[in-house]
Scaffold this motif. Structure first.
Motif, PDB file in Angstrom:
ATOM      1  N   PRO A 183       0.812  -1.227   0.000  1.00  0.00           N
ATOM      2  CA  PRO A 183       0.000   0.000   0.000  1.00  0.00           C
ATOM      3  C   PRO A 183       0.842   1.272   0.000  1.00  0.00           C
ATOM      4  O   PRO A 183       0.539   2.223  -0.729  1.00  0.00           O
ATOM      5  N   ASN A 184       1.904   1.290   0.817  1.00  0.00           N
ATOM      6  CA  ASN A 184       2.758   2.477   0.844  1.00  0.00           C
ATOM      7  C   ASN A 184       3.532   2.640  -0.459  1.00  0.00           C
ATOM      8  O   ASN A 184       3.763   3.763  -0.918  1.00  0.00           O
ATOM      9  N   ASP A 185       3.942   1.518  -1.056  1.00  0.00           N
ATOM     10  CA  ASP A 185       4.608   1.600  -2.364  1.00  0.00           C
ATOM     11  C   ASP A 185       3.643   2.144  -3.412  1.00  0.00           C
ATOM     12  O   ASP A 185       4.035   2.938  -4.283  1.00  0.00           O
ATOM     13  N   ALA A 186       2.389   1.696  -3.364  1.00  0.00           N
ATOM     14  CA  ALA A 186       1.387   2.205  -4.304  1.00  0.00           C
ATOM     15  C   ALA A 186       1.178   3.698  -4.110  1.00  0.00           C
ATOM     16  O   ALA A 186       1.091   4.463  -5.083  1.00  0.00           O
ATOM     17  N   LEU A 187       1.100   4.123  -2.859  1.00  0.00           N
ATOM     18  CA  LEU A 187       0.886   5.541  -2.567  1.00  0.00           C
ATOM     19  C   LEU A 187       2.048   6.377  -3.081  1.00  0.00           C
ATOM     20  O   LEU A 187       1.847   7.443  -3.680  1.00  0.00           O
ATOM     21  N   ALA A 188       3.280   5.892  -2.881  1.00  0.00           N
ATOM     22  CA  ALA A 188       4.446   6.632  -3.359  1.00  0.00           C
ATOM     23  C   ALA A 188       4.444   6.730  -4.884  1.00  0.00           C
ATOM     24  O   ALA A 188       4.774   7.775  -5.455  1.00  0.00           O
ATOM     25  N   ALA A 189       4.064   5.631  -5.559  1.00  0.00           N
ATOM     26  CA  ALA A 189       4.025   5.649  -7.024  1.00  0.00           C
ATOM     27  C   ALA A 189       2.960   6.613  -7.531  1.00  0.00           C
ATOM     28  O   ALA A 189       3.196   7.381  -8.482  1.00  0.00           O
ATOM     29  N   TYR A 190       1.787   6.590  -6.914  1.00  0.00           N
ATOM     30  CA  TYR A 190       0.735   7.512  -7.340  1.00  0.00           C
ATOM     31  C   TYR A 190       1.112   8.966  -7.059  1.00  0.00           C
ATOM     32  O   TYR A 190       0.734   9.873  -7.820  1.00  0.00           O
ATOM     33  N   ASP A 191       1.851   9.191  -5.974  1.00  0.00           N
ATOM     34  CA  ASP A 191       2.310  10.557  -5.694  1.00  0.00           C
ATOM     35  C   ASP A 191       3.252  11.042  -6.797  1.00  0.00           C
ATOM     36  O   ASP A 191       3.197  12.207  -7.207  1.00  0.00           O
ATOM     37  N   ARG A 192       4.125  10.144  -7.281  1.00  0.00           N
ATOM     38  CA  ARG A 192       5.024  10.528  -8.383  1.00  0.00           C
ATOM     39  C   ARG A 192       4.219  10.835  -9.642  1.00  0.00           C
ATOM     40  O   ARG A 192       4.485  11.821 -10.343  1.00  0.00           O
ATOM     41  N   ALA A 193       3.240   9.981  -9.932  1.00  0.00           N
ATOM     42  CA  ALA A 193       2.410  10.220 -11.116  1.00  0.00           C
ATOM     43  C   ALA A 193       1.654  11.542 -10.994  1.00  0.00           C
ATOM     44  O   ALA A 193       1.525  12.297 -11.967  1.00  0.00           O
ATOM     45  N   TYR A 194       1.152  11.823  -9.794  1.00  0.00           N
ATOM     46  CA  TYR A 194       0.417  13.077  -9.551  1.00  0.00           C
ATOM     47  C   TYR A 194       1.310  14.277  -9.834  1.00  0.00           C
ATOM     48  O   TYR A 194       0.898  15.239 -10.505  1.00  0.00           O
ATOM     49  N   ALA A 195       2.549  14.223  -9.356  1.00  0.00           N
ATOM     50  CA  ALA A 195       3.467  15.347  -9.557  1.00  0.00           C
ATOM     51  C   ALA A 195       3.851  15.500 -11.028  1.00  0.00           C
ATOM     52  O   ALA A 195       3.967  16.619 -11.541  1.00  0.00           O
ATOM     53  N   LEU A 196       4.037  14.383 -11.727  1.00  0.00           N
ATOM     54  CA  LEU A 196       4.457  14.443 -13.126  1.00  0.00           C
ATOM     55  C   LEU A 196       3.335  14.912 -14.045  1.00  0.00           C
ATOM     56  O   LEU A 196       3.591  15.525 -15.086  1.00  0.00           O
ATOM     57  N   HIS A 197       2.097  14.615 -13.697  1.00  0.00           N
ATOM     58  CA  HIS A 197       0.977  15.023 -14.550  1.00  0.00           C
ATOM     59  C   HIS A 197       0.767  16.529 -14.537  1.00  0.00           C
ATOM     60  O   HIS A 197       0.177  17.084 -15.465  1.00  0.00           O
ATOM     61  N   GLY A 198       1.191  17.205 -13.511  1.00  0.00           N
ATOM     62  CA  GLY A 198       1.020  18.655 -13.456  1.00  0.00           C
ATOM     63  C   GLY A 198      -0.418  19.041 -13.190  1.00  0.00           C
ATOM     64  O   GLY A 198      -1.052  18.547 -12.254  1.00  0.00           O
TER      65      GLY A 198
ATOM     66  N   GLU B 241      -3.077  18.581 -15.191  1.00  0.00           N
ATOM     67  CA  GLU B 241      -4.091  17.709 -15.787  1.00  0.00           C
ATOM     68  C   GLU B 241      -3.897  16.288 -15.271  1.00  0.00           C
ATOM     69  O   GLU B 241      -3.320  15.434 -15.945  1.00  0.00           O
ATOM     70  N   VAL B 242      -4.371  16.048 -14.076  1.00  0.00           N
ATOM     71  CA  VAL B 242      -4.208  14.740 -13.441  1.00  0.00           C
ATOM     72  C   VAL B 242      -5.431  13.884 -13.754  1.00  0.00           C
ATOM     73  O   VAL B 242      -6.563  14.296 -13.494  1.00  0.00           O
ATOM     74  N   PRO B 243      -5.251  12.693 -14.309  1.00  0.00           N
ATOM     75  CA  PRO B 243      -6.410  11.844 -14.615  1.00  0.00           C
ATOM     76  C   PRO B 243      -7.079  11.328 -13.347  1.00  0.00           C
ATOM     77  O   PRO B 243      -6.464  11.245 -12.269  1.00  0.00           O
ATOM     78  N   SER B 244      -8.336  10.973 -13.480  1.00  0.00           N
ATOM     79  CA  SER B 244      -9.103  10.496 -12.332  1.00  0.00           C
ATOM     80  C   SER B 244      -8.487   9.251 -11.720  1.00  0.00           C
ATOM     81  O   SER B 244      -8.542   9.063 -10.500  1.00  0.00           O
ATOM     82  N   SER B 245      -7.905   8.383 -12.552  1.00  0.00           N
ATOM     83  CA  SER B 245      -7.344   7.136 -12.031  1.00  0.00           C
ATOM     84  C   SER B 245      -6.249   7.400 -11.014  1.00  0.00           C
ATOM     85  O   SER B 245      -6.109   6.654 -10.038  1.00  0.00           O
ATOM     86  N   VAL B 246      -5.467   8.455 -11.212  1.00  0.00           N
ATOM     87  CA  VAL B 246      -4.400   8.780 -10.255  1.00  0.00           C
ATOM     88  C   VAL B 246      -5.001   9.325  -8.962  1.00  0.00           C
ATOM     89  O   VAL B 246      -4.593   8.942  -7.854  1.00  0.00           O
TER      90      VAL B 246
END
Length: 657
Positions: free
Chosen positions: A500-515, A517-522
């Motif tokens: 779960p924490n690994d998933a959260l860290a990965a989604y946080d990276r995706a959130y930051a990279l999307h700027g 326009e963050v998709p709903s899935s993130v």
């Protein structure tokens, strides 16, 4: 004819969805929305023309690379209905294929064209007869006075036994007033007449008539009819804005609308009165002080027209190609086919013996064997598994960018059910990776193939892709989804407690990279990962952020945000012992505009199950009733019957997260 209709449906849907999204932009005025909707309807002719020119008229097609998309693994219990849906939707394309290979099949083309022409002619005849009938009726009405429209000069005014004013005509426009119009208060007379003259100045009768003919021609595209109805609603709003912009008092004008609506029983097409369902929204728009009421300027019309051309040409003339950087030549279009007859299988195998590079034939056989590998007698099932793996491995080795490899149900193999086949295809992917270790398309598809059977191997491949493209948020999002999938099994805490924490860290990276326009899935993935990681304060923050994103129009129209936010907040309420709030969130999660995902796979039932465990059958029954608004499935009826009997249903794959 069939292929043209399918192409038009697909491409026009893209255009109409974009137009609908543009019409939903919050700060546009009603006149601007009306103009956008009008251009969107006119674009249908442009899309049809470009499709025809790129196929039969000699206009070259422009290839458009399709970006790699995140593909979530489908739970096993959901795969069978999805496969059945794919099979049902491909019978027509199978008939076209059979014709190409000389087999005797029914010629559906003439029948389809005859059906289309019959409906189109019936709609056209109805439109012509209706307009002629109204024109004759208007000519017999007595004249009352004359008025002046800004764009057209004097306008004929007639009297009718109607409850609401309405307009008619293009070359000789007419305003039809009620017989008791002279008894109305002067301010109501002025507002009503100004509204109708605005319709004439804007040429709404002409626009509405042309738009109706667009609907008649493209009647098989339901979004055309939807946009036409929205266009008519925007026309009314634009005329309301024109009255207010000219100095009309909003409160007095709202009273005028309400008074006319109360007395109206048979509203005409462009009448000032509205139906009861739209009246509330219309009054709110009139009384709202922050609404823009600007007319559509010439410069803005030019911008909208330029945007329409920029959309129509790529969508109408573009041909989509799959794969980002694979090194093989062009691949054929994937045609999903139902199971083949024995003689058809033999014919395709003979074709491959003569032409091993025939990807189209291999694609058909892969779909055929994929549907037979897990059913039937043991001998037939084993043969189907073996042949499916053989053809799939060949495609992986020789055409790793083939579209069939993106079809999850048919390009995947369950290791536990077919270990030999899984190993064969895995070796083929490894061969490709050894040849192209820096090809992110190969890494992506290889990771997708191993995602169900080898979590860690799939993550290693995604990490390798992330190192090659560190600024691409797709890889971080895929990793987050992989870690979340790893928490589905009952033994995940012992095997991978940090998931779960690994998933959260990965989604946080995706959130930051999307700027911005963050998709709903993130957004949803971050909230789900925080909940599973028992970081309850963070989970509540992320869940509330989903509702804020929806309310602010960030991901407008995405009902997944509302559904998942309330589901997570409800489960958090149960964690803190607040049963009343959990029930409110359960009902709130079903009060959503829906989404393609919710409409296909249905709602998440985790919160409902937790409440059933506490004996809350009544609220769960109400929740299931609300879910029927966006999900039409037999399972929902079965669940409602079980809950009504005081029992807990088996929610299957809908319990994920």
């Amino acid at each position: 004819m069939l292929e043209f209709a399918v192409e038009f449906l697909l491409r026009s849907t893209v255009v109409l969805v974009l137009v609908g999204a543009l019409c939903s932009v919050r700060h546009l005025s009603a006149a601007e929305r009306h103009n956008v909707a009008t251009v969107g309807l006119a674009a249908m002719a442009g899309v049809a023309a470009t499709i025809w020119l790129t196929t039969d008229g000699g206009l070259p097609a422009w290839p458009m690379p399709l970006p790699e998309q995140v593909t979530h693994v489908i739970p096993g219990e959901v795969e069978r209905p999805l496969r059945a849906l794919a099979e049902a939707g491909t019978a027509a394309t199978a008939a076209v294929q059979s014709l190409q290979h000389g087999q005797q099949v029914v010629a559906w083309g003439p029948w389809i064209f005859a059906t289309y022409a019959g409906v189109a002619l019936a709609l056209g005849a109805s439109t012509v007869m209706g307009r002629r009938r109204v024109a004759r009726y208007v000519r017999r009405l007595p004249r009352s006075r004359s008025a002046t429209a800004d764009a057209l000069g004097p306008v004929d005014v007639r009297v009718d036994a109607c409850a609401t004013p309405w307009t008619w005509g293009v070359r000789r426009p007419v305003v039809v007033l009620p017989e008791d119009f002279e008894d109305w208060p002067p301010e109501r007379q002025d507002a009503a007449l100004a509204h109708e003259l605005s319709h004439i100045s804007r040429r709404d009768c002409l626009v509405d008539g042309v738009s109706r003919w667009v609907c008649n021609v493209f009647w098989f595209q339901p979004l055309v009819w939807t946009l036409w109805l929205r266009q008519r609603r925007y026309a009314e709003g634009a005329c309301d804005d024109a009255v207010l912009k000219a100095g009309g008092d909003a409160c007095d004008y709202a009273e005028t609308l309400l008074a006319i609506a109360k007395s109206n029983l048979t509203a005409k097409p462009l009448g000032i009165a509205v139906g009861s369902k739209a009246l509330k929204a219309r009054l709110q728009a009139v009384l709202h002080t922050g609404v823009r009421r600007d007319p559509m300027t010439l410069a803005k019309r030019g911008i909208v027209a330029a945007l329409a051309v920029a959309i129509i040409i790529p969508v109408g003339a573009g041909s989509v190609t799959a794969g980002e950087n694979a090194d093989v030549g062009p691949t054929p279009e994937v045609r999903y086919t139902p199971e083949l007859a024995r003689q058809e299988v033999v014919a395709y195998e003979r074709r491959l013996a003569e032409q091993p590079d025939d990807i189209a034939a291999r694609t058909v056989l892969i779909h055929h064997y994929a549907q037979r590998r897990y059913r039937g007698q043991a001998e037939d099932s084993m043969h189907a598994k073996r042949e499916h793996a053989r053809h799939l491995a060949w495609v992986v080795r020789h055409a790793p960018d083939a579209p069939v490899l993106d079809h999850v149900a048919h390009a995947s193999i369950m290791k536990s059910l077919s270990p030999a086949g899984y190993a064969t295809v895995k070796d083929a992917w490894q061969h490709q990776l050894d040849r192209q270790p820096r090809n992110t398309a190969v890494l992506d598809r290889f990771a997708r193939f191993t995602s169900v059977n080898e979590y860690e191997r799939s993550r290693d491949l995604l990490r390798a892709a992330e190192k090659l493209e560190p600024r691409n948020p797709k890889w971080a999002e895929r990793l987050g989804a992989s870690f979340l999938r790893g928490t589905i099994s009952s033994s995940w805490q012992a095997e991978n407690p940090s998931a779960p924490n690994d998933a959260l860290a990965a989604y946080d990276r995706a959130y930051a990279l999307h700027g911005t326009e963050v998709p709903s899935s993130v957004l949803i993935g971050r909230a789900q990962a925080a909940l599973i990681a028992k970081r309850y304060v963070l989970a509540k923050t992320h869940a509330n952020a989903l509702l804020v994103a929806f309310d602010q129009g960030w991901n407008a129209g995405d009902g997944d945000l509302v559904h998942h936010a309330h589901t997570i907040l409800g489960r958090l309420a149960l964690v803190h012992g607040d049963l009343r709030q959990a029930k409110e969130h359960l009902l709130g999660s079903a009060r959503t505009p829906g989404s393609p995902v919710l409409g296909s796979f249905g709602p998440r039932m985790s919160l409902a199950l937790e409440l059933l465990d506490k004996g809350e059958f009544e609220v769960v029954g109400a929740y299931l009733d609300l879910c029927s608004e966006f999900w039409d499935d037999d399972r929902l009826d079965a669940w409602r019957a079980t809950v009504a009997a005081g029992k807990t249903p088996d929610f299957g794959g809908n319990l994920v997260y």
